[in-house]
Design an enzyme around this catalytic site. Structure first.
Site, short mmCIF file in Angstrom:
data_model
loop_
_atom_site.label_atom_id
_atom_site.label_comp_id
_atom_site.label_asym_id
_atom_site.label_seq_id
_atom_site.Cartn_x
_atom_site.Cartn_y
_atom_site.Cartn_z
N GLU A 233 -3.57 16.88 -4.37
CA GLU A 233 -4.77 16.06 -4.18
C GLU A 233 -6.07 16.82 -4.49
O GLU A 233 -6.90 17.06 -3.60
CB GLU A 233 -4.78 15.48 -2.76
CG GLU A 233 -3.56 14.59 -2.52
CD GLU A 233 -3.59 13.84 -1.20
OE1 GLU A 233 -4.43 14.17 -0.33
OE2 GLU A 233 -2.77 12.92 -1.04
N GLU A 336 4.35 12.11 -4.02
CA GLU A 336 4.20 11.92 -2.57
C GLU A 336 3.80 10.51 -2.22
O GLU A 336 2.94 9.90 -2.87
CB GLU A 336 3.13 12.87 -2.01
CG GLU A 336 3.01 12.79 -0.48
CD GLU A 336 1.85 13.61 0.04
OE1 GLU A 336 1.68 14.75 -0.41
OE2 GLU A 336 1.09 13.08 0.88
#
Length: 486
Positions: A233, A336
């Site tokens: 991220e 994810e």
């Protein structure tokens, strides 16, 4: 499970390119006629949980009607090669696992990694700590820019033993990759592993060498490492371990540091995955990195998550398709996803499972080659998590009673992972009606798997067309998932 003779046992199919035809695949639809298909179903408000619920027989197809619900499979059109489905073994998962009795540990491993369970075939972990650790830590002493103190000793207490047992249960091999959440604090402008910050340019080489040391250390433990993602991220400033890279910064780190250093360290065969964040900004990241030939040569493909819905929009599946169209030689990997905001009253909350089904079908239909869930195991609090970012897992352990709680998400994932095997090819599949979602793969042994999801509150009857054959009418219950094996 009763096994049927494959429609075609042709290794050649696994080598076909998108849309390529052969005489053998042209005959597949003809050979379907007269064959039987087994149906496995999971459905809300029933006892069906990946149970064999029936079988149907293929017959010569008639013209499909507008008044019917139809799924059309064209076995002559195949696309990306599938590499696997699995989940992450985090520090939290491993520490909870260690608290369980031997019997429950074995049950969990069987549930995820055996053929009697849902047969996971890939695995992710973090490079040092993430939010699903009991605290933040690294593999070096703070300030050690030469990495002389590098050691994965901390992982040997819980994480490595569980990873090794999982791989053993899976048959001894597993596609295994790792992701960092943050460099050590001294390498960042913020001097903090938490709450974002950036990697300082003077530490680019040291940080790249850190990945190499991690890979070598894990492989010394007998765990082959398939690859790494550059940063978990990279556009999110989180209250947990996080680090920000602009598209240009990630490109240049890959091109000038990580790629060359892994090659120099004899690790040029390791796969490097860029982005590892949501679908919203994914095309800009891919454009920036893959349009630079010197960066692109080090990149295997793009990783992505599903959390772009935090802004109340819909999942951005079309962005995946745009990348696939623009860079067909670069792969897409779901790295994810989990259901946020843990609430023990929602263990059996069916929309959580349907989020998995909707994402997996649509991700695969846009070219995704593998799919990775987040934590494989969390406790009765949705943790442990050192910043209280509590979430759902497909299986939870109640450590107070030494029991395992299977959520519907576990079974929905299993409708894919149990039947679709690494090396499978996606097969062209479309639905005639929007409330039935579907995808199909053909396994290396020639057996085909069509997955169908009904997220409505009504039972639906549909026709499954495979080329010029059709299966006798199939009924899918309300709020259900089916895998049809033929």
């Amino acid at each position: 499970m009763k096994r049927f003779i494959p429609l075609l046992a042709i290794p050649l199919l696994a080598c076909m390119q998108a849309g390529e035809k052969t005489d053998l695949t042209k005959k597949r639809d003809e050979m379907a006629e007269g064959k039987k298909a087994s149906i496995y179903t999971t459905a809300k408000d029933t006892d069906l949980r990946l149970n064999k619920s029936g079988s149907v027989q293929f017959k010569k197809a008639k013209q499909a009607l507008e008044t019917e619900n139809s799924i059309f499979v064209n076995p002559n059109k195949t696309f990306q090669t599938f590499i696997g489905i699995g989940g992450a073994i985090t520090d939290s998962s491993a520490e909870i696992f260690a608290e369980l009795s031997k019997e429950k540990q074995e049950e969990l491993l069987q549930a995820y990694y055996s053929k009697s369970g849902i047969d996971y075939s890939l695995m992710r972990t973090s490079i040092h700590s993430c939010d699903f650790s009991k605290g933040n830590f690294t593999y070096i002493e703070e300030g050690d820019k030469e990495l002389k103190t590098f050691s994965i000793e901390i992982d040997k207490a819980y994480r490595l033993p569980m990873i090794k047992r999982a791989i053993e249960k899976a048959g001894g091999s597993m596609l295994f990759y790792a992701s960092p959440w943050s460099p050590p604090a001294f390498m960042k402008d913020s001097k903090n592993m938490l709450r974002g910050g950036k990697l300082l340019p003077e530490y680019y080489d040291a940080w790249a060498k850190y990945y190499a040391k991690f890979i070598k250390a894990y492989e010394a433990e007998g765990i082959p490492v398939w690859g790494v993602t550059i940063q978990n991220e990279p556009m999110a400033t989180q209250r947990w371990e996080s680090c920000i890279y602009s598209a240009e910064e990630e490109r240049d780190f890959l091109k000038n540091h990580l790629g060359p250093i892994l090659e120099k360290e004899g690790l040029g065969d390791k796969n490097i995955v860029v982005w590892d964040h949501n679908r919203d900004l994914i095309t800009h990241r891919a454009n920036t990195i893959f349009d630079d030939p010197e960066a692109a040569k080090y990149a295997w493909g793009t990783g992505f998550h599903w959390y772009e819905t935090w802004r109340k929009g819909n999942p951005m599946f079309e962005n995946l398709q745009r990348i696939q169209e623009s860079y067909p030689d670069k792969k897409l990997l779901f790295t994810e996803g989990c259901n946020e905001a843990f609430d023990p009253e929602k263990y059996q909350y069916w929309p959580n499972a349907e989020r998995y089904g909707h994402s997996m079908i649509n991700d695969f239909n846009r070219g995704t080659v593998g799919w990775t869930d987040w934590n494989i195991l969390l406790d009765e609090t949705g943790g442990p998590n050192h910043v209280n970012n509590l979430c759902f897992a497909p299986i939870h352990a109640d450590t107070r009673t030494d029991s395992l709680i299977y959520t519907p998400s576990y079974y929905y994932i299993g409708h894919f992972s149990k039947f679709i095997r690494p090396g499978a090819k996606r097969v062209s599949t479309v639905s005639s009606i929007s409330f039935l979602e579907s995808t199909t793969f053909v396994n290396p042994d020639g057996k085909m798997v069509t997955v169908v999801m009904n997220s409505t509150d009504e039972e639906i009857t549909y026709q499954l067309y495979v080329g010029s054959s059709t299966a006798t009418s199939i009924t899918i219950p309300a709020r259900a998932m089916q895998s049809i094996i033929y």
